[in-house]
Design a protein around this motif. Structure first.
Motif, PDB file in Angstrom:
ATOM      1  N   ILE A   5       0.840  -1.207   0.000  1.00 58.93           N
ATOM      2  CA  ILE A   5       0.000   0.000   0.000  1.00 58.93           C
ATOM      3  C   ILE A   5       0.872   1.252   0.000  1.00 58.93           C
ATOM      4  CG2 ILE A   5      -1.627   1.338   1.397  1.00 58.93           C
ATOM      5  CD1 ILE A   5      -2.845  -1.437   2.218  1.00 58.93           C
ATOM      6  N   ASN A   6       1.911   1.281   0.843  1.00 61.27           N
ATOM      7  CA  ASN A   6       2.790   2.463   0.893  1.00 61.27           C
ATOM      8  C   ASN A   6       3.485   2.703  -0.442  1.00 61.27           C
ATOM      9  OD1 ASN A   6       2.145   3.033   3.533  1.00 61.27           O
ATOM     10  ND2 ASN A   6       4.265   3.195   4.182  1.00 61.27           N
ATOM     11  N   PHE A   7       3.949   1.636  -1.093  1.00 57.69           N
ATOM     12  CA  PHE A   7       4.626   1.826  -2.374  1.00 57.69           C
ATOM     13  C   PHE A   7       3.647   2.229  -3.471  1.00 57.69           C
ATOM     14  CE2 PHE A   7       8.296  -0.916  -0.807  1.00 57.69           C
ATOM     15  CZ  PHE A   7       9.031   0.201  -0.454  1.00 57.69           C
ATOM     16  N   ALA A   8       2.426   1.722  -3.419  1.00 60.97           N
ATOM     17  CA  ALA A   8       1.410   2.147  -4.391  1.00 60.97           C
ATOM     18  C   ALA A   8       1.117   3.640  -4.210  1.00 60.97           C
ATOM     19  CB  ALA A   8       0.133   1.325  -4.223  1.00 60.97           C
ATOM     20  N   LEU A   9       1.011   4.072  -2.975  1.00 57.70           N
ATOM     21  CA  LEU A   9       0.732   5.485  -2.717  1.00 57.70           C
ATOM     22  C   LEU A   9       1.888   6.391  -3.143  1.00 57.70           C
ATOM     23  CD1 LEU A   9      -1.102   5.146   0.700  1.00 57.70           C
ATOM     24  CD2 LEU A   9      -2.106   5.851  -1.476  1.00 57.70           C
ATOM     25  N   VAL A  10       3.123   5.950  -2.947  1.00 55.22           N
ATOM     26  CA  VAL A  10       4.250   6.784  -3.372  1.00 55.22           C
ATOM     27  C   VAL A  10       4.332   6.839  -4.895  1.00 55.22           C
ATOM     28  CG1 VAL A  10       6.217   5.173  -3.447  1.00 55.22           C
ATOM     29  CG2 VAL A  10       6.555   7.523  -2.683  1.00 55.22           C
ATOM     30  N   LEU A  11       3.920   5.773  -5.568  1.00 55.59           N
ATOM     31  CA  LEU A  11       3.880   5.822  -7.033  1.00 55.59           C
ATOM     32  C   LEU A  11       2.877   6.873  -7.515  1.00 55.59           C
ATOM     33  CD1 LEU A  11       4.187   2.055  -8.018  1.00 55.59           C
ATOM     34  CD2 LEU A  11       5.899   3.869  -8.274  1.00 55.59           C
TER      35      LEU A  11
END
Length: 154
Positions: free
Chosen positions: A22-28
């Motif tokens: 979730i965190n990496f999706a949001l940073v993308l």
């Protein structure tokens, strides 16, 4: 992980891997908007991405438990784990600042133990790079904030 609540006695919390995804999706998504509005230098963006990664994988709000992040940080964060309790200060919107303050205290103690003459140059270096440090703090803060929001919504 499980947590007791008033509805059905047990609820499932988001696990460590889901937090990372979730965190990496949001940073993308954030990086997509960055492409649209280029207001950061490449250095500032790089610092933000690196500290966002560190905040997601190592310095999460779950560092206050016997979790994967606390095992990865090892003995340096053992006192922090002992001093805090799960879902305590690190699970508040300002919890990242306690983690960052703890890191500064540990670095200062290490410097004092090995060579106290480096303490003031260390702080002067921090002041010299204050703009970069702002983006480092934002990276850790946002990764922790998204973790807390994910916990709240799960």
């Amino acid at each position: 992980m499980y947590e007791n609540n008033n509805v059905g006695n047990v609820t499932y919390m988001t696990n460590y891997i889901n937090h990372i995804i979730i965190n990496f999706a949001l940073v993308l998504i954030l990086l997509f908007f960055y492409q649209q509005n280029t207001f950061l230098s490449n250095t500032q963006l790089g610092i933000f991405i690196i500290t966002y990664f560190i905040g997601t994988v190592f310095l999460t709000p779950d560092i206050d438990t016997r979790s994967e992040p606390s095992r990865r940080c090892g003995v340096l964060f053992k006192p922090y784990t002992i001093m805090s309790h799960h879902r305590g200060q690190t699970h508040k919107w300002y919890g990242s600042f306690f983690i960052i303050l703890y890191i500064l205290i540990i670095l200062s103690l290490i410097i004092i133990i090995f060579d106290p003459s480096y303490l003031f140059p260390f702080y002067n270096t921090l002041l010299t790079y204050k703009n970069e440090i702002v983006y480092a703090v934002i990276g850790i803060f946002l990764s922790n904030f998204f973790h807390i929001v994910t916990d709240f919504l799960s």
